[in-house]
Design an enzyme around this catalytic site. Sequence first.
Site, PDB file in Angstrom:
ATOM      1  N   ASP A  39       0.265 -27.428 -56.941  1.00 17.17           N
ATOM      2  CA  ASP A  39       1.325 -26.682 -57.616  1.00 17.17           C
ATOM      3  C   ASP A  39       0.966 -26.379 -59.071  1.00 17.17           C
ATOM      4  O   ASP A  39       1.821 -26.404 -59.954  1.00 17.17           O
ATOM      5  CB  ASP A  39       2.648 -27.444 -57.559  1.00 17.17           C
ATOM      6  CG  ASP A  39       3.849 -26.543 -57.860  1.00 17.17           C
ATOM      7  OD1 ASP A  39       3.732 -25.322 -57.671  1.00 17.17           O
ATOM      8  OD2 ASP A  39       4.884 -27.056 -58.306  1.00 17.17           O
TER       9      ASP A  39
ATOM     10  N   SER B  80      10.365 -26.217 -64.552  1.00 17.80           N
ATOM     11  CA  SER B  80       9.089 -26.273 -63.845  1.00 17.80           C
ATOM     12  C   SER B  80       7.987 -25.593 -64.646  1.00 17.80           C
ATOM     13  O   SER B  80       8.143 -24.463 -65.099  1.00 17.80           O
ATOM     14  CB  SER B  80       9.205 -25.603 -62.477  1.00 17.80           C
ATOM     15  OG  SER B  80       9.965 -26.380 -61.604  1.00 17.80           O
TER      16      SER B  80
ATOM     17  N   HIS C 160       4.456 -22.465 -58.008  1.00 16.21           N
ATOM     18  CA  HIS C 160       5.676 -21.886 -57.461  1.00 16.21           C
ATOM     19  C   HIS C 160       6.431 -21.038 -58.484  1.00 16.21           C
ATOM     20  O   HIS C 160       7.293 -20.243 -58.120  1.00 16.21           O
ATOM     21  CB  HIS C 160       6.596 -22.974 -56.872  1.00 16.21           C
ATOM     22  CG  HIS C 160       7.318 -23.800 -57.875  1.00 16.21           C
ATOM     23  ND1 HIS C 160       6.853 -25.020 -58.320  1.00 16.21           N
ATOM     24  CD2 HIS C 160       8.478 -23.597 -58.541  1.00 16.21           C
ATOM     25  CE1 HIS C 160       7.709 -25.527 -59.192  1.00 16.21           C
ATOM     26  NE2 HIS C 160       8.705 -24.674 -59.352  1.00 16.21           N
TER      27      HIS C 160
END
Length: 390
Positions: free
Chosen positions: A162, A238, A132
């Site tokens: 992911d 992230s 993402h």
Amino acid sequence: MRTKKFTKIICAVALAAALTLSGCSDLTGLSGDSDETNKTATETSEKSTAAVTQTSRTEAAPKTVNQPESNAKISDARNTPAVRVARTVGPAVVGITNKAIARDFFDRTFETEGVGSGVIFKSDGYIITNNHVIAGAKEIIVSLSDGNTINGTLIGTDEMTDIAVVKVDAKDLPTAELGDSDEVVVGEPAIAIGNPMGLEFQGSVTVGVISALNRTLDLNDRRVKLFQTDAAISPGNSGGALVNADGEVIGINSAKLATNGVEGMGFAIPINTVKTIVNELMDKGYVARPYLGVTIFDKPTAARYGYQLSIDKGVYVFQVAIDSPAGRAGFQRGDIILSIDGKAVNSVTDVRNEVAAHKVGDKVKVTCDRDGKEETVEVTLEEMPQPSNQ
């Protein structure tokens, strides 16, 4: 997760305050030579002034990102695992800027920019990050810990877990050591390194513990197992590293769950899962997974599409791809899948997890209810077709 820069005003205020307090100290490297009276000074004075000015500029030069504050030794009490991890793993954590094109309400295009983190795991420029973080990117810019920026190339990405791999054209980069997430225990120290809220806070270190193992989250009708930690993980973290006290990366930070009145719970993808995905991404550019070739509904998914199911167990087969394992095995619309290899399946997630637990080429026994009669069919799983844009 993506973030946008927001500190320009703060930086301007801080600079103004610094100028006020420092008097004539040169923070920009442009003062010292502009005074007209210097033109009438002797040659000796000019040389002396130039030397002093040059020294001032050198001392005022900004430090590179993650540059150690001091090379002096510190006491054993201060030399904690977090300090050691910051020194050894910190340089291998990078910032990743995703520049993408979006459309507004009037269908006009505009450029968007988000920032996440990444971990260098090979010295020739291979970087692990989250899918993402780079999703939809037209341009990927990697910010190294020494302050340099390099354009990155997407090697491969896997939306299901992911995970993505990015490559930069560089050599002899600092790397992080990947550990063994199967050996992680609840309560052991967990140190997160990343870029919370963007590159302005690049290389931030937060400390906590492993709160739980095998936490299960349902993402896009798929169930994934994650580490839970109370180490602060904010937007921008992230793709960054979750590290143990031995300086080994045990997870890749991926999600943050936060609700009003509750301290945020951070989650990380176990590094052993990451290793498997990364190997396939580097080999093929995608992850080969088995599939059945059916579109299925449980009660909640049927309701989302405006249908109402009256089944008490199993999942409803809404559509069958003819050129697929299920099509070749004779599945039909209206079949109700009850179990796979003897394990009951009562949701879309259950079916996907049971199929994902196998490999391409495996044979599975699928029990169905067809017009009130149960029958078991053997299906040979095949590789899921890849989207045409890959």
